[in-house]
Design an enzyme around this catalytic site. Structure first.
Site, short mmCIF file in Angstrom:
data_model
loop_
_atom_site.label_atom_id
_atom_site.label_comp_id
_atom_site.label_asym_id
_atom_site.label_seq_id
_atom_site.Cartn_x
_atom_site.Cartn_y
_atom_site.Cartn_z
N ASP A 159 0.84 -1.21 0.00
CA ASP A 159 0.00 0.00 0.00
C ASP A 159 0.88 1.26 0.00
O ASP A 159 0.60 2.24 -0.68
CB ASP A 159 -0.93 -0.02 1.22
CG ASP A 159 -1.68 -1.34 1.29
OD1 ASP A 159 -2.30 -1.71 0.28
OD2 ASP A 159 -1.60 -2.03 2.33
N HIS A 187 -4.88 -3.38 6.26
CA HIS A 187 -4.64 -3.63 4.83
C HIS A 187 -5.99 -4.01 4.22
O HIS A 187 -6.34 -5.18 4.11
CB HIS A 187 -3.63 -4.75 4.62
CG HIS A 187 -3.61 -5.19 3.18
ND1 HIS A 187 -3.15 -4.39 2.17
CD2 HIS A 187 -4.07 -6.32 2.58
CE1 HIS A 187 -3.30 -5.01 1.01
NE2 HIS A 187 -3.86 -6.18 1.23
P1 NAX Z 1 -2.83 -18.06 -4.21
O1 NAX Z 1 -4.21 -18.62 -4.00
O2 NAX Z 1 -2.26 -18.00 -5.57
O3 NAX Z 1 -1.79 -18.84 -3.30
C1 NAX Z 1 -2.05 -19.15 -1.97
C2 NAX Z 1 -1.34 -20.45 -1.69
O4 NAX Z 1 -1.49 -20.74 -0.31
C3 NAX Z 1 -1.92 -21.63 -2.47
O5 NAX Z 1 -0.87 -22.29 -3.16
C4 NAX Z 1 -2.53 -22.50 -1.37
O6 NAX Z 1 -2.42 -23.89 -1.68
C5 NAX Z 1 -1.69 -22.12 -0.17
N1 NAX Z 1 -2.34 -22.36 1.12
C6 NAX Z 1 -3.64 -22.27 1.45
N2 NAX Z 1 -3.83 -22.62 2.72
C7 NAX Z 1 -2.62 -22.93 3.22
C8 NAX Z 1 -2.16 -23.39 4.49
N3 NAX Z 1 -3.02 -23.61 5.48
N4 NAX Z 1 -0.85 -23.62 4.63
C9 NAX Z 1 0.01 -23.42 3.62
N5 NAX Z 1 -0.36 -23.02 2.41
C10 NAX Z 1 -1.65 -22.76 2.20
O7 NAX Z 1 -2.89 -16.61 -3.53
P2 NAX Z 1 -1.83 -15.41 -3.67
O8 NAX Z 1 -2.23 -14.56 -4.82
O9 NAX Z 1 -0.46 -15.97 -3.62
O10 NAX Z 1 -2.17 -14.59 -2.35
C11 NAX Z 1 -1.86 -15.10 -1.07
C12 NAX Z 1 -2.50 -14.23 0.00
O11 NAX Z 1 -1.98 -12.91 -0.04
C13 NAX Z 1 -4.02 -14.07 -0.14
O12 NAX Z 1 -4.62 -14.20 1.13
C14 NAX Z 1 -4.15 -12.65 -0.64
O13 NAX Z 1 -5.42 -12.09 -0.33
C15 NAX Z 1 -3.02 -11.98 0.09
N6 NAX Z 1 -2.56 -10.68 -0.40
C16 NAX Z 1 -2.12 -9.78 0.51
C17 NAX Z 1 -1.59 -8.55 0.14
C18 NAX Z 1 -1.06 -7.60 1.16
O14 NAX Z 1 -0.65 -6.51 0.76
N7 NAX Z 1 -1.04 -7.90 2.47
C19 NAX Z 1 -1.55 -8.14 -1.28
C20 NAX Z 1 -1.61 -9.29 -2.23
C21 NAX Z 1 -2.55 -10.41 -1.84
O15 NAX Z 1 -3.85 -10.05 -2.21
#
Ligand code: NAX
Length: 329
Positions: A159, A187
């Site tokens: 952000d 966030h």
């Molecule tokens: P993806 O869905 O591409 O990847 C998430 C990965 O986490 C998947 O491979 C899934 O298998 C794995 N996963 C799910 N549960 C799990 C667990 N219990 N233990 C280990 N692995 C697990 O999502 P992605 O685009 O990589 O985003 C990841 C997270 O970041 C999401 O929650 C998203 O909302 C968040 N974000 C946060 C941001 C921030 O600024 N704080 C910005 C970007 C993003 O939106």
């Protein structure tokens, strides 16, 4: 060469994970002289994809990559971990209520908090990216008995970076000219980029950009809605920019890249009650870092009545989130 830093990355086979682990292994998070051991956690169905990521890491022949762990077991992933990047989370599905998302992710971060307490190194530091990031950090901290709460942070650096670029573009200057830009609060679309204390070329933003209407209107909305704009354009949420911001966050905190003198960066950290943010809430604040594991919230900044009102709204949202997961704290 020094002892490798053990870096855990959860969700390492996901979008952000794929944009992140190569940069960590190449030395961008901890510098060119620090080897790393990547400890990658995934859910069981994603272990095959994680194997593929590990094959590609091998194929990069990174001299700093001292080893890799691939697992679906949190305690194994967090064994001796110095820095945990908690990226993996459950995405919001169609028709899913926000409260359900909070609870589902709360269960993940409860278990991971416990596993960190059981297995990680004494100097553990945690950066949460998986959403709702601030409240997930709060839950992990509450369940990590024996680990100091201030080691749990959440990422608002994306952000900050977004907010800086929009200001630089409006002022027609390089983004490097924009400093002291804190993002307060959650966030989420209620976040507050602080134009009252930010600077452009060393001068107050409001002196360089005199259009207050733009700062409080279009600018604020653009920054707050940037995540959605990227999804609309790309058909997928921010990944490379999120990984980049996490590199910035950790490098400033403990990767040897301290905050430059006179500047500050944004981190969501457990509040000590400063600026009227209730103690314990994990909220975005301006902080200075020493690059070696310490951070401090910057004291004594003043916010305009407009920004104060916005800060209250984002804090109220954090309180609501905390109340929705009260049984996990
Ligand atoms: P993806 O869905 O591409 O990847 C998430 C990965 O986490 C998947 O491979 C899934 O298998 C794995 N996963 C799910 N549960 C799990 C667990 N219990 N233990 C280990 N692995 C697990 O999502 P992605 O685009 O990589 O985003 C990841 C997270 O970041 C999401 O929650 C998203 O909302 C968040 N974000 C946060 C941001 C921030 O600024 N704080 C910005 C970007 C993003 O939106």
């Amino acid at each position: 060469m020094s002892t490798p830093v053990r870096v855990a990355v959860t969700g390492a086979a996901g979008q952000i994970g794929y944009a992140l682990v190569f940069r960590i292994a190449s030395g961008q998070m901890f510098g060119p002289d620090t080897p790393v051991h990547l400890q990658m956690l995934e859910i069981t169905p994603a272990l095959g994809a994680l194997e593929g990521v590990a094959m590609e890491l091998d194929d990069c022949a990174f001299p700093l990559l001292a080893g890799m762990t691939l697992t679906d077991d949190a305690e194994e992933a967090f064994e001796g971990t110095n820095v945990a990047c908690l990226v993996g989370a459950k995405p919001r599905g169609p028709g899913m209520e926000r409260a359900d998302l909070l609870k589902d992710n709360g269960r993940i971060f409860t278990a991971q908090g416990r596993a960190l307490a059981a297995a990680a190194a004494d100097d553990l530091k945690v950066a949460v990216v998986g959403n709702p990031a601030n409240t997930n950090a709060l839950i992990a901290a509450a369940n990590a008995e024996g680990v100091p709460t201030d080691r749990f942070t959440a990422m608002v650096r994306l952000d900050e970076n977004r907010a800086k670029t929009q200001l630089a573009r409006k002022a027609g200057v390089s983004v490097a000219e924009v400093t002291n830009l804190a993002v307060w609060g959650n966030h989420s679309p209620t976040m507050v980029p602080d134009v009252d204390n930010a600077r452009i070329g060393g001068r107050p933003v409001t002196e360089v950009i005199t259009d207050r209407g733009w700062l409080e209107g279009e600018y604020l909305t653009t920054v707050q809605q940037r995540g959605k704009a990227v999804i609309d354009a790309r058909g997928a949420s921010s990944a490379a920019s999120a990984a980049n911001a996490l590199i910035d966050h950790v490098a400033a905190w403990c990767g040897g890249q301290p905050t430059p003198e006179g500047d500050w960066v944004s981190m969501a950290v457990p509040s000590d009650g400063s600026y009227g943010v209730p103690e314990g809430l994990v909220s975005g604040f301006p902080v200075t870092t020493d690059g070696a594991g310490a951070y401090r919230v910057v004291e004594g900044l003043e916010l305009s009545p407009f920004a104060q009102e916005k800060l209250q709204a984002t804090v109220a949202e954090l309180e609501e989130e905390r109340d929705a997961v009260a049984e996990m704290l």
